[in-house]
Structures are given as C-alpha cells and as structure tokens.
Design a protein around this motif. Structure first.
Motif, short mmCIF file in Angstrom:
data_model
loop_
_atom_site.label_atom_id
_atom_site.label_comp_id
_atom_site.label_asym_id
_atom_site.label_seq_id
_atom_site.Cartn_x
_atom_site.Cartn_y
_atom_site.Cartn_z
N ARG A 164 95.19 47.27 -64.79
CA ARG A 164 94.89 48.84 -65.48
C ARG A 164 93.77 49.18 -66.08
N THR A 165 93.05 50.14 -65.49
CA THR A 165 91.34 50.64 -65.66
C THR A 165 90.65 49.55 -64.83
N TYR A 166 89.71 50.08 -64.95
CA TYR A 166 88.81 49.08 -64.11
C TYR A 166 87.86 47.86 -64.43
N ARG A 167 88.84 47.78 -65.59
CA ARG A 167 88.29 46.53 -66.53
C ARG A 167 89.13 45.36 -65.76
N TYR A 168 90.27 46.16 -65.82
CA TYR A 168 91.68 44.93 -65.63
C TYR A 168 92.25 44.83 -63.40
N PHE A 169 91.48 46.37 -63.17
CA PHE A 169 92.41 46.41 -61.76
C PHE A 169 91.23 45.42 -60.86
N LYS A 170 92.21 44.77 -59.74
CA LYS A 170 91.66 43.77 -58.59
C LYS A 170 91.60 44.18 -57.03
N GLY A 171 91.87 45.91 -56.86
CA GLY A 171 92.28 46.55 -56.08
C GLY A 171 91.15 47.11 -55.56
N LYS A 172 91.34 47.54 -54.90
CA LYS A 172 90.49 48.29 -53.83
C LYS A 172 90.81 50.23 -54.32
N ALA A 173 89.31 50.83 -55.41
CA ALA A 173 89.45 52.28 -56.49
C ALA A 173 89.54 52.89 -55.09
N LEU A 174 89.92 54.11 -55.09
CA LEU A 174 89.55 55.22 -53.86
C LEU A 174 88.02 55.84 -54.58
N PHE A 175 88.43 55.97 -55.34
CA PHE A 175 86.72 56.49 -55.67
C PHE A 175 86.58 55.34 -57.67
N PRO A 176 86.01 54.03 -57.77
CA PRO A 176 85.94 53.51 -59.03
C PRO A 176 85.11 54.19 -60.14
N PHE A 177 86.17 53.82 -61.78
CA PHE A 177 84.89 54.49 -62.91
C PHE A 177 83.40 54.51 -62.40
N GLY A 178 83.22 55.32 -63.28
CA GLY A 178 81.50 55.04 -62.87
C GLY A 178 81.27 55.66 -61.71
N TYR A 179 81.51 56.26 -60.65
CA TYR A 179 80.98 55.92 -59.38
C TYR A 179 80.20 57.66 -59.64
N GLY A 180 78.96 58.12 -58.60
CA GLY A 180 79.12 59.13 -58.74
C GLY A 180 78.23 59.84 -57.50
N LEU A 181 77.67 60.53 -57.28
CA LEU A 181 76.67 61.53 -56.34
C LEU A 181 75.76 61.87 -56.20
N SER A 182 74.19 61.94 -56.23
CA SER A 182 73.49 62.93 -55.92
C SER A 182 72.76 63.49 -54.60
N TYR A 183 72.04 64.42 -54.78
CA TYR A 183 71.39 64.76 -53.13
C TYR A 183 69.77 64.17 -53.57
N THR A 184 70.05 63.17 -54.44
CA THR A 184 69.05 62.23 -53.82
C THR A 184 69.27 61.01 -53.96
N THR A 185 68.61 60.17 -53.66
CA THR A 185 68.83 58.25 -53.80
C THR A 185 67.85 56.97 -54.76
N PHE A 186 68.32 56.82 -55.15
CA PHE A 186 67.71 55.93 -56.47
C PHE A 186 67.52 53.93 -56.14
N SER A 187 67.29 53.73 -56.20
CA SER A 187 67.10 51.81 -56.07
C SER A 187 67.15 51.61 -57.59
N TYR A 188 67.06 49.76 -57.38
CA TYR A 188 66.97 48.94 -58.72
C TYR A 188 66.45 47.82 -58.40
#
Length: 220
Positions: free
Chosen positions: A69-93
């Motif tokens: 359960r939850t992002y901390r223990y779920f080992k499957g593939k989420a449709l959209f994971p906790f913390g996910y989000g997009l914008s109209y620009t892109t970023f690099s780290y």
C-alpha cells in the motif's frame, strides 16, 4: 477531472493526451482551470496520493499491514505515482553533491543543480527520497524526506540544498524505536520518485553511514 482522491482511470490515461486533475477547486476553481487550459498559468502540482491502475492491485483490508500500500510499499507499476506531475516546461537535475560517507550521528547536506530546459518560465517541485537497500524487508521501498518548490525562468539554473537530520535517516523497528543503521543509504532528488517514470528527471547516489547503531531518544 474533479476528485477528492485517487481514481482508477486506465482507459482515460491510455486514450486522452493530457489530464488535468483539479481536485475540488471551490468557488474560483473554474477560473483556475481556465488559466491552466489557456496557458495563462504554468501548472506545477504534484500528486499527494498514488493513482493505481485498478483496485485489484491492492491487498484486501484483512489487517492494518502496510505491505503493498501507498508509494512507500507498493511494488507494482502505478498508473500515476505519488509525487507525479507535469508542466508546460521541462527541467533537468545535475551535479548531485553529498559526502560519500557520513557518521550515523551527523546530519547530511545534499545539493543539486536544477535547470529549466524548456522555453517557458515555470515552477518545479524538487523531491528528495531516501531508501535503505539491503536492510529488513519490512522497511519502506522509499520515503519522501524533503521537497522544495522553486521558480525558474526559461534556461535558468539554481542550486537547491536539503539537510537530512539523523531522524530523517533513521528507520523504525517493530517496537516503534527510531534507529540510524550503519551501511548504505540511497538518496535521490528529482521531479518525482526514482524508477517510476522515464519522463521524470531524477539523480541518485548512495551514501555509506558509518559507526554503530544510533538509537534516537524520544525527544527526536
């Protein structure tokens, strides 16, 4: 999409090129949605819950165990994971900096450079996750230990700094005791969780905590 929590939307995710989740926007919700759709505001929200593909991905509620359960223990593939989000620009780290070794009693300083690589100004939510590879199987896969929302003009680069206290590096045992364990700790910083989405920028490294077990007092 207006919802107060996660929904199973695999068909929509597979057939609709973009989904805007507006939650329950209130009186000014319509104006806020219009600002995003017409490009007057560059969205930067992140999901505070996991969107699963189906409720069959979750174990039945026969007890209060967190396994699966939850992002901390779920080992499957989420449709959209906790913390996910997009914008109209892109970023690099880039240039993730942290000491390769650190005593279990000391805080850790983590620094990373974030660049707006798109053509529009925007906000990014840098998320720091910690995991404990090779430790007990009951421990979380990863845990969010810090986040910062920063504004970057197109092409701009900023350095973001996180400080991880011993408490944030500790794990909890079956007795509810917080202990910092010696050994490797995985630290990632990015626009989401590591190993969850190929289109989300993430940098990751390992730090070795040295010394004997550091059991924290209740004051922590």
């Amino acid at each position: 999409m207006l919802t107060g929590s996660a929904l199973a939307i695999p068909w929509e995710a597979g057939h609709i090129p973009a989904i805007l989740n507006a939650w329950y926007g209130g009186q000014a919700g319509g104006t806020a949605v219009a600002d995003v759709l017409f490009g007057d505001y560059n969205p930067a929200g992140r999901l505070p819950v996991t969107f699963y593909e189906s409720d069959t991905d979750l174990p039945p509620f026969t007890d209060y165990a967190m396994e699966g359960r939850t992002y901390r223990y779920f080992k499957g593939k989420a449709l959209f994971p906790f913390g996910y989000g997009l914008s109209y620009t892109t970023f690099s780290y880039t240039d993730l900096r942290v000491h390769a070794e650190s005593p279990v009693t000391d805080p850790l300083t983590v620094k990373v450079n974030i660049t707006n690589t798109g053509s529009r100004d925007g906000e990014e939510v840098a998320q720091l996750y910690v995991s404990h590879p090779g430790k007990d199987s009951y421990l979380p896969i990863r845990s969010l230990k810090g986040f910062q929302r920063i504004f970057l003009k197109a092409g701009e680069t900023k350095t973001v700094t996180f400080t991880l206290s011993p408490k944030e590096l500790a794990v909890t045992n079956d007795f509810g005791e917080l202990t910092v364990l010696p050994g490797p700790v995985s630290i990632s910083v990015g626009g989401g969780q590591p190993d969850r989405n190929n289109d989300i920028p993430v940098v990751e490294t390992r730090v070795v905590l040295t010394g004997a077990k550091n059991r924290l007092s209740n004051g922590w």
